[in-house]
Design an enzyme around this catalytic site. Sequence first.
Site, PDB file in Angstrom:
ATOM      1  N   GLY A 109      -9.280   5.885   1.818  1.00 30.16           N
ATOM      2  CA  GLY A 109      -9.648   6.411   2.686  1.00 30.16           C
ATOM      3  C   GLY A 109     -11.228   6.366   2.946  1.00 30.16           C
ATOM      4  O   GLY A 109     -12.039   7.238   3.251  1.00 30.16           O
ATOM      5  N   ASP A 160       0.935  -1.439  -0.006  1.00 29.70           N
ATOM      6  CA  ASP A 160       0.141  -0.051   0.117  1.00 29.70           C
ATOM      7  C   ASP A 160       0.724   1.389   0.052  1.00 29.70           C
ATOM      8  O   ASP A 160       1.677   1.500   1.041  1.00 29.70           O
ATOM      9  CB  ASP A 160      -0.957  -0.122   1.309  1.00 29.70           C
ATOM     10  CG  ASP A 160      -2.081   0.883   1.137  1.00 29.70           C
ATOM     11  OD1 ASP A 160      -2.343   1.547   0.141  1.00 29.70           O
ATOM     12  OD2 ASP A 160      -2.489   1.272   2.217  1.00 29.70           O
TER      13      ASP A 160
END
Length: 284
Positions: A209, A82
């Site tokens: 997010g 990530d």
Amino acid sequence: MGLVPMADILEKANDEYYAVGGFNINNMEFLQGIIWAAEETNSPLILQASEGAIKYIGMDYVMNMVKAAVKDTHIPVALHLDHGSSYEVIMRCIREGFSSVMYDGSKYPFQQNIRLTKEVVKAAHSVGVTVEAELGKIGGTEDDVDVDEKDAKFTKPEEAEEFVEKTGVDALAIAIGTAHGVYKGDPELDFDRLEKINSSLNMPLVLHGASGVPDEDVRKAVSMGINKVNVNTAFQQAFTAKVKELFDKDPDLYDPRKYCGPARDAISEAVKEKIEILGSKNKA
């Protein structure tokens, strides 16, 4: 079943109009809670490790824990870096056995992001590893990187098409109003922008997010072309809330198994809820 390329997971999601969770590993309990929930719901899974998590856990521990977790599982699992910050970090993860990597060149000018991402794609694809990239700049905090709201930039549909064509990435993380970390209020997603991007790109799109995004907005984003949804903060909050609850009940609690175990179960429940929202249940 061993690790699979993330592209295999996301292509199916793209074809069948659902999303798969990109769920972050922070320690052993997170890994166990996440994979047990995915197995129970028969969902494909993308396990994610950030550079910060790799530094905290240790690369050997990450790889051996994940190998143990997927050894006997019946679901397809990808191990994904990530927000990889450099070519060197990405190459290390590929050598260690990651089946997918994200190169985040969003901090660079558009043409430089293309050039650097293209280099990663060339190397990763040569060994069958999936590549995700980011276009636009998503606000909030990811590991030690802070992006102020005023510096966040939405993805431009016309740039997205050029970026994908020139880089050959397998998945694209787009900025449409989400942010990493904890939201101060409900985010407002730019669905018109998402529709324009999706209509010009026949490929998996990624929403970062997502922890503080209302469930109905996540469902809408998935219905409009999002195929991977990153969640980390919500699971951290679930873990911590359970630990706090147990210590409020018994301040003298000292055996880590007595609070880490229930916190792990809290993560599992939160993961199962997200899988239902994303539509990946029984898609393994």
